[in-house]
Design a protein around this motif. Structure first.
Motif, short mmCIF file in Angstrom:
data_model
loop_
_atom_site.label_atom_id
_atom_site.label_comp_id
_atom_site.label_asym_id
_atom_site.label_seq_id
_atom_site.Cartn_x
_atom_site.Cartn_y
_atom_site.Cartn_z
N TRP A 168 19.45 65.49 36.03
CA TRP A 168 18.36 66.28 36.62
C TRP A 168 17.99 65.76 38.01
N LEU A 169 17.98 64.44 38.17
CA LEU A 169 17.68 63.86 39.48
C LEU A 169 18.77 64.20 40.50
N MET A 170 19.99 64.42 40.02
CA MET A 170 21.08 64.81 40.92
C MET A 170 21.13 66.32 41.17
N GLY A 171 20.21 67.05 40.52
CA GLY A 171 20.16 68.50 40.74
C GLY A 171 20.75 69.33 39.63
N GLY A 172 21.06 68.71 38.49
CA GLY A 172 21.62 69.45 37.37
C GLY A 172 20.56 70.31 36.69
N PRO A 173 20.98 71.42 36.04
CA PRO A 173 20.02 72.32 35.39
C PRO A 173 19.52 71.75 34.07
N ALA A 174 18.29 72.07 33.74
CA ALA A 174 17.71 71.69 32.45
C ALA A 174 16.72 72.76 32.04
N GLY A 175 16.59 72.98 30.74
CA GLY A 175 15.68 74.00 30.26
C GLY A 175 15.24 73.69 28.85
N VAL A 176 14.64 74.69 28.20
CA VAL A 176 14.16 74.47 26.84
C VAL A 176 15.32 74.17 25.90
N GLY A 177 16.48 74.76 26.18
CA GLY A 177 17.65 74.48 25.36
C GLY A 177 18.09 73.03 25.45
N THR A 178 17.93 72.45 26.64
CA THR A 178 18.28 71.04 26.84
C THR A 178 17.40 70.15 25.97
N LEU A 179 16.10 70.46 25.94
CA LEU A 179 15.17 69.67 25.12
C LEU A 179 15.44 69.87 23.63
N CYS A 180 15.80 71.11 23.25
CA CYS A 180 16.13 71.37 21.84
C CYS A 180 17.34 70.55 21.41
N PHE A 181 18.34 70.46 22.29
CA PHE A 181 19.52 69.66 21.98
C PHE A 181 19.14 68.18 21.88
#
Length: 219
Positions: A168-181
């Motif tokens: 995420w700090l490098m600019g990668g995407p994250a969302g609710v699905g990331t937290l669910c995983f």
């Protein structure tokens, strides 16, 4: 006797292959839900914003790093079977994306996300229990359990949180699905191992209830 190794081979192969199928199906559900990638993909996509390459190369580099750390800790030759799982699951995910069954039977994104979480957790549990081809990050988490006596969920969660934060700090995407995983999959793996062991009588060859001393490691 030639038939002696048949049962151990079945104990490994059957849960392993079923586990790869469920994990690949879960990853497919995550992708088509469009609600966020898993932490490894967040890291890979973030890394690719700064260095040339592909998602597969970035993920393979993470896998090689995890396997190498386990080899150093256990003082054994690097285990190569996680790379088989990497390519097997990758190919299965590609096939599911081509067939795209969700296109034929559409489902709400939240339903896909819940199904993806359950499938990835169940697939991971079966692969670990097979004792063969354990995914590189799970293999490192098991080594942390054996070395530091951490709970498995804490070891795996720490690894994936590190990947997520770095990506995420490098600019990668994250969302609710990331937290669910990150939360759902990691917390469900051990309860599903218990379910498999007690209800379906699947032998746990990868992460027994009482881990071996540091340096033992799964085979």
């Amino acid at each position: 006797m030639p038939a002696a190794p048949v049962r151990p081979a079945v104990d490994k192969a059957f849960p392993y292959l079923i586990g790869c199928f469920f994990f690949s199906l879960g990853a497919y559900f995550f992708i088509v839900s469009h609600l966020g990638t898993d932490p490894l993909d967040t890291f890979a996509l973030g890394l690719l914003r700064h260095v040339p390459g592909t998602i597969g190369i970035a993920q393979a580099a993470v896998a090689v790093t995890c396997v190498s750390i386990v080899a150093v800790w256990t003082r054994r030759r690097p285990v190569l079977s996680p790379m088989l799982t990497f390519f097997l699951c990758g190919s299965a995910i590609d096939g599911l994306l081509i067939l795209d069954p969700v296109r034929l039977a559409p489902a709400p994104a939240a339903t896909l996300l819940a199904a993806g979480t359950a499938c990835c957790a169940y697939g991971s549990a079966l692969i670990i229990m097979s004792g063969f081809g354990i995914r590189a990050m799970d293999l490192l988490a098991i080594a942390m359990v054996q070395r530091w006596r951490w709970p498995f969920w804490l070891a795996k969660g720490a690894l994936e949180l590190t990947l997520l934060a770095t990506g995420w700090l490098m600019g990668g995407p994250a969302g609710v699905g990331t937290l669910c995983f990150l939360i759902g999959v990691d917390l469900l793996i051990q309860p599903l191992m218990w379910l498999n062991a007690t209800v379906f009588r699947v032998r746990n060859l990868g992460l027994p209830p009482h881990p071996a001393p540091a340096g033992g490691g799964p085979t």
